[in-house]
Design an enzyme around this catalytic site. Structure first.
Site, mmCIF file in Angstrom:
data_model
loop_
_atom_site.group_PDB
_atom_site.id
_atom_site.type_symbol
_atom_site.label_atom_id
_atom_site.label_comp_id
_atom_site.label_asym_id
_atom_site.label_seq_id
_atom_site.Cartn_x
_atom_site.Cartn_y
_atom_site.Cartn_z
ATOM 1 N N ASN A 53 0.849 -1.192 0.000
ATOM 2 C CA ASN A 53 0.000 0.000 0.000
ATOM 3 C C ASN A 53 0.880 1.235 0.000
ATOM 4 O OD1 ASN A 53 0.460 1.064 2.842
ATOM 5 N ND2 ASN A 53 -0.103 -1.050 3.228
ATOM 6 N N LYS A 180 0.808 0.734 16.765
ATOM 7 C CA LYS A 180 1.498 1.890 16.168
ATOM 8 C C LYS A 180 0.498 2.968 15.805
ATOM 9 C CE LYS A 180 3.591 1.963 11.890
ATOM 10 N NZ LYS A 180 4.564 1.424 10.926
ATOM 11 N N LYS A 182 0.142 7.233 14.142
ATOM 12 C CA LYS A 182 0.755 8.289 13.338
ATOM 13 C C LYS A 182 1.034 9.514 14.192
ATOM 14 C CE LYS A 182 0.628 5.824 9.693
ATOM 15 N NZ LYS A 182 1.901 5.312 9.151
ATOM 16 N N ASP A 211 4.939 6.867 14.163
ATOM 17 C CA ASP A 211 5.402 6.944 12.768
ATOM 18 C C ASP A 211 5.148 8.346 12.212
ATOM 19 O OD1 ASP A 211 6.015 6.584 10.112
ATOM 20 O OD2 ASP A 211 4.575 4.959 9.765
ATOM 21 N N GLU A 237 9.537 6.232 14.142
ATOM 22 C CA GLU A 237 9.681 5.781 12.749
ATOM 23 C C GLU A 237 9.701 6.913 11.730
ATOM 24 O OE1 GLU A 237 6.940 2.637 11.693
ATOM 25 O OE2 GLU A 237 6.799 3.311 9.614
ATOM 26 N N GLU A 263 10.888 1.945 4.736
ATOM 27 C CA GLU A 263 9.776 1.506 3.887
ATOM 28 C C GLU A 263 9.754 2.229 2.545
ATOM 29 O OE1 GLU A 263 6.603 3.028 6.644
ATOM 30 O OE2 GLU A 263 5.775 3.873 4.812
ATOM 31 N N ASP A 290 10.193 -2.972 2.286
ATOM 32 C CA ASP A 290 8.997 -3.728 1.889
ATOM 33 C C ASP A 290 9.252 -4.289 0.499
ATOM 34 O OD1 ASP A 290 6.508 -4.535 0.911
ATOM 35 O OD2 ASP A 290 5.430 -2.789 1.674
ATOM 36 N N HIS A 320 7.540 -3.216 6.317
ATOM 37 C CA HIS A 320 6.315 -2.443 6.113
ATOM 38 C C HIS A 320 5.340 -3.237 5.245
ATOM 39 C CE1 HIS A 320 4.114 0.169 3.185
ATOM 40 N NE2 HIS A 320 3.868 0.913 4.239
ATOM 41 N N GLU A 339 4.716 -6.127 9.961
ATOM 42 C CA GLU A 339 3.631 -5.203 10.268
ATOM 43 C C GLU A 339 2.294 -5.884 9.992
ATOM 44 O OE1 GLU A 339 3.830 -1.545 7.939
ATOM 45 O OE2 GLU A 339 2.605 -0.516 9.428
HETATM 46 O O1 OAA Z 1 0.794 5.469 6.310
HETATM 47 C C1 OAA Z 1 1.495 4.781 5.570
HETATM 48 O O2 OAA Z 1 1.894 5.162 4.449
HETATM 49 C C2 OAA Z 1 1.923 3.415 6.008
HETATM 50 C C3 OAA Z 1 3.111 3.442 6.888
HETATM 51 O O3 OAA Z 1 3.867 4.377 6.972
HETATM 52 C C4 OAA Z 1 3.390 2.274 7.719
HETATM 53 O O4 OAA Z 1 2.638 1.317 7.661
HETATM 54 O O5 OAA Z 1 4.389 2.301 8.442
HETATM 55 MG MG MG Z 2 5.626 3.899 8.179
#
Ligand code: OAA
Ligand code: MG
Length: 387
Positions: A53, A180, A182, A211, A237, A263, A290, A320, A339
């Site tokens: 993704n 995890k 954001k 992250d 992260e 990632e 990834d 990732h 993950e």
């Molecule tokens: O939000 C994203 O692009 C996904 C991401 O960083 C992760 O899974 O660590």
């Molecule tokens: Mg990430």
């Protein structure tokens, strides 16, 4: 024995979630089927893949360049020495014919997606789970028990701390011990409030990783580091731009706890540069390359070789993407885990239907190939493409 067809369809994996950099309201992913003329259990073997993704569908590149290089190659040139299976490295070399070095992101996702399907087909032809095939090829002992953590904690409209806490509680209820969320999509005080809310919710039942999705410049990354180092975090992260190795190295001065990144590095050369110049610490930091985004498992094995040369254990890798491909690599080659997105990017992420998370570990079922056939919602869309 030959690859008779390569099919691709671009599917939405959209949701209203937002990280510090992008929202996923228009996110798509390529689903591919590599159809062979090999018959197993009365059916032609079809390998499936998708592009993780975060990078959108790859239909244009697959149709214009890469599919034809597989179907147009002399079928014998894609077989292993014994002639009894397809050779993924030979397929990889065929796909990369007439491609200049460097500029990896331009094509690494398209190639990684097809590579996933090729390895799925190869393991199915061999009649084994991919993780067992991989362990055998490397002379290693497979370990079907894999550490997994729950990724989520996105920003989305109207979501308050109560909902964030509820989301994290839901992951704990489903057996996860690491979650995890954001950061970097709000102000530092606001993010600290969100982090404290989650820490209060999970208590000593679990650990929290955060992250930043590459959002911060050096100054902001350091300001966050000074605040975050006061919390017992699992990791910090992707602090700055994925290719800014000097920034990553500088952060080690300010953040003694574990950091994670990788990632958005799409080749073994980029990964090697991170190890050479990024100041990452092999005793505590984590590498998140990834394979689906970075030229696939053929290339990931070269990345692992670069780790070995740099003195890194493969157990420092937690990829990732939350897909079963990396789960197989983790079980077969002794990575540190994988993950997972329990609620997002369905039906592509997650595990076969019978798999439960216990104490933040899953046990791989013994399914031939990557194991997509064990996940009913996923194999349904895959078979639609192949039929
Ligand atoms: O939000 C994203 O692009 C996904 C991401 O960083 C992760 O899974 O660590
Ligand atoms: Mg990430």
């Amino acid at each position: 024995m030959r690859i008779v067809d390569v099919r691709e369809v671009t599917k939405p994996i959209s949701s209203p979630i937002r990280n510090a950099y992008i929202d996923f309201s228009k996110m798509t992913s390529s689903l591919v089927a590599v159809v062979t003329d090999v018959v197993r259990d009365g059916e032609p073997v079809v390998g499936y893949g998708f592009n993780s993704n975060g990078r959108y569908g790859q239909g244009g590149l697959i149709r214009e360049r890469f599919a034809d290089r597989l179907t147009g190659a002399d079928p014998k040139s894609l077989l292993n020495e014994a002639g009894d299976n397809i050779d993924p490295d030979k397929c990889w070399a065929a796909m990369m014919t007439n491609e200049k070095p460097g500029g990896h992101g331009e094509r690494s996702v398209a190639v990684g997606t097809l590579d996933m399907a090729i390895w799925d087909a190869v393991a199915k032809i061999a009649g084994k789970p991919l993780f067992r095939l991989l362990a055998e090829r490397h002379g290693l002992q497979a370990n079907p028990k894999v550490f997994v953590y729950a990724a989520g904690g996105y920003y989305y409209p109207g979501k308050d701390d109560t909902q964030l806490r509820g989301e994290m509680r839901g992951y704990l209820d489903r057996g996860y011990k690491v979650v995890k969320m954001k950061i970097g999509g709000a102000s530092l005080p606001e993010d600290c409030r969100r982090i404290e809310a989650v820490l209060a919710e999970i208590g000593s039942d679990a650990q929290l990783a955060v992250d930043a999705n590459g959002r911060f410049d050096l100054e902001t990354g350091i300001a966050y580091a000074k605040a975050l180092r006061e919390y017992p975090l699992f990791w910090y992260e992707e602090i700055g731009d994925p290719l800014d190795y000097q920034l990553q190295a500088a952060l080690a001065e300010f953040y003694p706890g574990p950091m994670a990144t990788g990632e958005n590095l799409f080749s073994h050369q980029d990964a090697r540069n991170l190890l050479r110049y990024g100041g990452m610490r092999p005793d505590r930091d984590w590498l998140q390359f990834d394979c689906a985004l970075s030229y696939g498992l053929c290339e990931y094995q070269r990345t692992l070789e670069a780790l070995k040369v740099a003195g890194w254990s493969w157990s420092r890798c937690i990829p990732h993407g939350g897909h079963q491909m990396s789960l197989n690599i983790a079980a077969g080659l002794g990575l540190g885990g994988n993950e997972s997105y329990p609620d997002l990017f369905q039906p592509y992420g997650g595990f076969p239907d019978t798999v439960r998370v216990e104490n933040s570990y899953v046990t791989m079922p013994e399914l031939p190939g990557i194991g997509f056939e064990g996940k009913s919602d996923l194999i349904k869309v895959m078979r639609e493409l192949a039929s």
